[in-house]
Structures are given as structure tokens and as C-alpha cells.
Scaffold this motif. Structure first.
Motif, PDB file in Angstrom:
ATOM      1  N   LEU A  19      50.510 -70.957 -16.920  1.00  0.00           N
ATOM      2  CA  LEU A  19      50.336 -69.841 -15.995  1.00  0.00           C
ATOM      3  C   LEU A  19      49.469 -68.750 -16.620  1.00  0.00           C
ATOM      4  CD1 LEU A  19      53.939 -69.538 -14.504  1.00  0.00           C
ATOM      5  CD2 LEU A  19      51.906 -70.509 -13.426  1.00  0.00           C
ATOM      6  N   ALA A  20      49.672 -68.513 -17.912  1.00  0.00           N
ATOM      7  CA  ALA A  20      48.873 -67.497 -18.605  1.00  0.00           C
ATOM      8  C   ALA A  20      47.411 -67.913 -18.669  1.00  0.00           C
ATOM      9  CB  ALA A  20      49.427 -67.275 -20.010  1.00  0.00           C
ATOM     10  N   LYS A  21      47.172 -69.197 -18.907  1.00  0.00           N
ATOM     11  CA  LYS A  21      45.804 -69.683 -18.949  1.00  0.00           C
ATOM     12  C   LYS A  21      45.145 -69.595 -17.576  1.00  0.00           C
ATOM     13  CE  LYS A  21      46.068 -72.787 -22.930  1.00  0.00           C
ATOM     14  NZ  LYS A  21      45.912 -74.168 -23.431  1.00  0.00           N
ATOM     15  N   ARG A  22      45.914 -69.899 -16.543  1.00  0.00           N
ATOM     16  CA  ARG A  22      45.381 -69.814 -15.186  1.00  0.00           C
ATOM     17  C   ARG A  22      44.956 -68.383 -14.874  1.00  0.00           C
ATOM     18  NH1 ARG A  22      45.642 -72.471 -10.193  1.00  0.00           N
ATOM     19  NH2 ARG A  22      45.671 -71.048  -8.407  1.00  0.00           N
ATOM     20  N   GLU A  23      45.791 -67.417 -15.249  1.00  0.00           N
ATOM     21  CA  GLU A  23      45.464 -66.015 -15.009  1.00  0.00           C
ATOM     22  C   GLU A  23      44.226 -65.598 -15.805  1.00  0.00           C
ATOM     23  OE1 GLU A  23      46.803 -63.835 -12.843  1.00  0.00           O
ATOM     24  OE2 GLU A  23      47.859 -65.611 -12.116  1.00  0.00           O
ATOM     25  N   ALA A  24      44.139 -66.077 -17.035  1.00  0.00           N
ATOM     26  CA  ALA A  24      42.979 -65.742 -17.866  1.00  0.00           C
ATOM     27  C   ALA A  24      41.697 -66.313 -17.267  1.00  0.00           C
ATOM     28  CB  ALA A  24      43.193 -66.283 -19.281  1.00  0.00           C
ATOM     29  N   ILE A  25      41.784 -67.526 -16.725  1.00  0.00           N
ATOM     30  CA  ILE A  25      40.627 -68.156 -16.094  1.00  0.00           C
ATOM     31  C   ILE A  25      40.197 -67.362 -14.860  1.00  0.00           C
ATOM     32  CG2 ILE A  25      39.814 -70.210 -14.860  1.00  0.00           C
ATOM     33  CD1 ILE A  25      41.733 -71.836 -16.700  1.00  0.00           C
ATOM     34  N   LEU A  26      41.162 -66.962 -14.048  1.00  0.00           N
ATOM     35  CA  LEU A  26      40.851 -66.197 -12.840  1.00  0.00           C
ATOM     36  C   LEU A  26      40.204 -64.864 -13.181  1.00  0.00           C
ATOM     37  CD1 LEU A  26      43.980 -66.852 -10.575  1.00  0.00           C
ATOM     38  CD2 LEU A  26      41.639 -67.624 -10.170  1.00  0.00           C
ATOM     39  N   GLU A  27      40.735 -64.177 -14.178  1.00  0.00           N
ATOM     40  CA  GLU A  27      40.174 -62.884 -14.564  1.00  0.00           C
ATOM     41  C   GLU A  27      38.757 -63.046 -15.101  1.00  0.00           C
ATOM     42  OE1 GLU A  27      41.347 -59.768 -14.117  1.00  0.00           O
ATOM     43  OE2 GLU A  27      42.873 -60.791 -12.930  1.00  0.00           O
ATOM     44  N   ALA A  28      38.546 -64.075 -15.912  1.00  0.00           N
ATOM     45  CA  ALA A  28      37.212 -64.322 -16.448  1.00  0.00           C
ATOM     46  C   ALA A  28      36.240 -64.678 -15.329  1.00  0.00           C
ATOM     47  CB  ALA A  28      37.272 -65.458 -17.473  1.00  0.00           C
ATOM     48  N   ALA A  29      36.700 -65.493 -14.387  1.00  0.00           N
ATOM     49  CA  ALA A  29      35.837 -65.905 -13.270  1.00  0.00           C
ATOM     50  C   ALA A  29      35.442 -64.713 -12.424  1.00  0.00           C
ATOM     51  CB  ALA A  29      36.566 -66.946 -12.415  1.00  0.00           C
ATOM     52  N   LYS A  30      36.397 -63.840 -12.108  1.00  0.00           N
ATOM     53  CA  LYS A  30      36.083 -62.661 -11.294  1.00  0.00           C
ATOM     54  C   LYS A  30      35.025 -61.796 -11.985  1.00  0.00           C
ATOM     55  CE  LYS A  30      40.305 -61.142 -10.629  1.00  0.00           C
ATOM     56  NZ  LYS A  30      41.380 -60.211 -10.174  1.00  0.00           N
ATOM     57  N   ALA A  31      35.203 -61.573 -13.273  1.00  0.00           N
ATOM     58  CA  ALA A  31      34.260 -60.728 -14.009  1.00  0.00           C
ATOM     59  C   ALA A  31      32.861 -61.336 -14.019  1.00  0.00           C
ATOM     60  CB  ALA A  31      34.768 -60.519 -15.435  1.00  0.00           C
ATOM     61  N   LEU A  32      32.778 -62.645 -14.239  1.00  0.00           N
ATOM     62  CA  LEU A  32      31.470 -63.295 -14.314  1.00  0.00           C
ATOM     63  C   LEU A  32      30.807 -63.405 -12.947  1.00  0.00           C
ATOM     64  CD1 LEU A  32      32.206 -66.105 -16.936  1.00  0.00           C
ATOM     65  CD2 LEU A  32      30.845 -64.037 -17.243  1.00  0.00           C
ATOM     66  N   PHE A  33      31.573 -63.748 -11.922  1.00  0.00           N
ATOM     67  CA  PHE A  33      30.999 -63.847 -10.582  1.00  0.00           C
ATOM     68  C   PHE A  33      30.399 -62.503 -10.154  1.00  0.00           C
ATOM     69  CE2 PHE A  33      33.963 -67.562  -9.569  1.00  0.00           C
ATOM     70  CZ  PHE A  33      32.924 -68.491  -9.578  1.00  0.00           C
ATOM     71  N   LEU A  34      31.113 -61.428 -10.461  1.00  0.00           N
ATOM     72  CA  LEU A  34      30.661 -60.106 -10.022  1.00  0.00           C
ATOM     73  C   LEU A  34      29.493 -59.582 -10.852  1.00  0.00           C
ATOM     74  CD1 LEU A  34      34.078 -58.344  -9.287  1.00  0.00           C
ATOM     75  CD2 LEU A  34      32.486 -59.377  -7.667  1.00  0.00           C
ATOM     76  N   SER A  35      29.400 -59.990 -12.111  1.00  0.00           N
ATOM     77  CA  SER A  35      28.323 -59.490 -12.963  1.00  0.00           C
ATOM     78  C   SER A  35      27.085 -60.377 -12.940  1.00  0.00           C
ATOM     79  CB  SER A  35      28.818 -59.341 -14.409  1.00  0.00           C
ATOM     80  OG  SER A  35      29.233 -60.591 -14.925  1.00  0.00           O
ATOM     81  N   LEU A  36      27.286 -61.691 -12.835  1.00  0.00           N
ATOM     82  CA  LEU A  36      26.161 -62.629 -12.886  1.00  0.00           C
ATOM     83  C   LEU A  36      25.780 -63.211 -11.537  1.00  0.00           C
ATOM     84  CD1 LEU A  36      27.175 -64.688 -16.074  1.00  0.00           C
ATOM     85  CD2 LEU A  36      25.695 -62.668 -15.940  1.00  0.00           C
ATOM     86  N   GLY A  37      26.708 -63.131 -10.566  1.00  0.00           N
ATOM     87  CA  GLY A  37      26.474 -63.783  -9.287  1.00  0.00           C
ATOM     88  C   GLY A  37      27.057 -65.178  -9.291  1.00  0.00           C
ATOM     89  N   TYR A  38      27.128 -65.779  -8.126  1.00  0.00           N
ATOM     90  CA  TYR A  38      27.760 -67.099  -8.002  1.00  0.00           C
ATOM     91  C   TYR A  38      26.929 -68.193  -8.663  1.00  0.00           C
ATOM     92  CZ  TYR A  38      29.955 -71.174  -5.831  1.00  0.00           C
ATOM     93  OH  TYR A  38      30.590 -72.379  -5.621  1.00  0.00           O
ATOM     94  N   ALA A  39      25.637 -68.245  -8.359  1.00  0.00           N
ATOM     95  CA  ALA A  39      24.778 -69.321  -8.856  1.00  0.00           C
ATOM     96  C   ALA A  39      24.654 -69.306 -10.378  1.00  0.00           C
ATOM     97  CB  ALA A  39      23.393 -69.222  -8.222  1.00  0.00           C
ATOM     98  N   ASN A  40      24.669 -68.122 -10.979  1.00  0.00           N
ATOM     99  CA  ASN A  40      24.463 -68.007 -12.420  1.00  0.00           C
ATOM    100  C   ASN A  40      25.748 -68.102 -13.234  1.00  0.00           C
ATOM    101  OD1 ASN A  40      21.663 -67.637 -12.152  1.00  0.00           O
ATOM    102  ND2 ASN A  40      21.938 -65.448 -11.755  1.00  0.00           N
ATOM    103  N   THR A  41      26.875 -68.295 -12.562  1.00  0.00           N
ATOM    104  CA  THR A  41      28.146 -68.432 -13.264  1.00  0.00           C
ATOM    105  C   THR A  41      28.512 -69.908 -13.373  1.00  0.00           C
ATOM    106  OG1 THR A  41      28.976 -66.291 -12.478  1.00  0.00           O
ATOM    107  CG2 THR A  41      30.611 -67.886 -13.213  1.00  0.00           C
TER     108      THR A  41
END
Length: 213
Positions: A19-41
Motif C-alpha cells: 500500500l505504501a508503494k502504491r501511494e508512492a507511485i501515485l504521488e510520483a506519477a501526479k508530480a511527473l504528469f503535471l510537470s512533464l505532461g502525459y507524453a513525456n512521462t
């Protein structure tokens, strides 16, 4: 002595490490999607940012689109948990609606939400189906919760509503209104403090008057 990753936790009932890893993945994904965009993540980049293996990312989320949808749902649910859409006996309907209005306004006014909305608009020009995917992953779920609450309120005689779904759409559109439009365009900052409170109170009062029994 072995060094544990920040998202590692002792394994026990409910598999808290997973569960902790899942949360870490989600947080990392949100940060990257918002900073790099969908295609570049990439899934590789998400794995690196979350401190897990690429295999772990795929074991939790089948592909990038699934990961993006899960990140959207997590963002919505964190701000508007399902319990908020309950209608406790004895609690005035306007107080329930005001609580929802405050949290929804805070959600759409957050920097994260504004960036996400702009990202979805940009993706729409590349893939028209992506807007539908985003809608089903976030806004549609919130609408369904609100529709159920308003149907319950109508059945209990607290409001006179012929179409709970249409009323739910009216409610959220009123909360967004002109302030959210100006915010998305970058013409004005988000409403905060007394201004935000006055806005949501005015909307709830208007909504309750419109659907009064």
C-alpha cells in the motif's frame, strides 16, 4: 545495515508495504504528469521517482493510462471522500451542501487541480478520447456521489428535485462559475479566505432556494 526506501514499511496484515508503494507511485506519477505532461512521462521515470522497480509499477498499474486515471481518482477522493456525500439524520441539508461546496471549491482551486485541468485540455487536441477517460476517472464519480445524495434528499422531502443528476451538475457548475474560468485562463488568482467562503455560501443559498420543497 540495509537502508530502506522511504516508502518501505513492515510487512503485516493488509500488506502495508504494498500500500505504501502504491501511494508512492501515485504521488510520483501526479508530480511527473503535471510537470512533464502525459507524453513525456514514462513508467521508468515514475518508478525512479517513487523509489521502486519498473516491475512494481506495472504490478500495481497495468499501463500508463491506467496509472494516470488512478492518479486522477486519488486526487479527487483525497479532497472529497465518499463519507462527505452522506446525509446524516438531523443535519440541515444546507450544512451538508456547504461542506461539499467548500471542499469542492478547494479542490478545483488548488494549484495541482489547475495544472491537471490545463493538461487535460492540451491532451484533448492530441487524443479526443483522453478527455472522456479523464471525465470517467474523476468528475463522473463525483457527480454520481452527488446525484445519490440529492436523490436521498428528495426522497426525504428535504429538496424538490425532479432530476438529481441535472441538479448535481447545476451545483458543481455554480461552484466553479466565473472565478474558476478566470483562474484557468490565468486572469485571476483563486478565491481564498473570506472571498471563497462568501462565494460558496451564496451558491448553496441559491441552490437551496431553487430546489426548496
Amino acid at each position: 545495515m540495509q537502508t530502506l526506501m522511504p516508502n518501505d514499511a513492515p510487512i503485516g496484515p493488509g500488506r502495508p508495504k504494498d500500500l505504501a508503494k502504491r501511494e508512492a507511485i501515485l504521488e510520483a506519477a501526479k508530480a511527473l504528469f503535471l510537470s512533464l505532461g502525459y507524453a513525456n512521462t514514462s513508467m521508468d521515470a515514475v518508478a525512479t521517482a517513487a523509489g521502486v522497480s519498473k516491475l512494481t509499477v506495472y504490478s500495481h498499474f497495468t499501463d500508463k493510462q491506467t496509472l494516470f486515471g488512478s492518479a486522477v481518482m486519488a486526487t479527487c477522493q483525497n479532497q472529497l471522500p465518499e463519507l462527505m456525500f452522506e446525509l446524516p439524520a438531523g443535519v440541515p441539508i444546507d450544512q451538508v451542501l456547504l461542506n461539499i461546496a467548500r471542499n469542492f471549491h478547494a479542490l478545483i482551486s488548488s494549484d495541482e487541480s489547475v495544472k491537471l485541468s490545463r493538461l487535460i485540455m492540451a491532451l484533448g487536441s492530441q487524443d479526443p478520447g483522453f478527455g472522456q477517460y479523464f471525465y470517467e476517472a474523476g468528475p463522473k464519480l463525483i457527480l454520481a456521489e452527488m446525484e445519490a445524495l440529492l436523490r436521498n434528499a428528495a426522497e426525504r422531502g428535504l429538496l424538490a428535485i425532479g432530476s438529481p443528476l441535472r441538479a448535481a451538475e447545476h451545483f458543481f457548475c455554480l461552484i466553479k462559475g466565473a472565478p474558476d474560468y478566470r483562474l484557468l485562463l490565468g486572469c485571476a488568482p483563486p478565491l481564498v479566505g473570506a472571498e471563497a467562503e462568501a462565494h460558496v455560501r451564496e451558491v448553496v443559498e441559491l441552490f437551496v432556494r431553487a430546489y426548496a420543497p
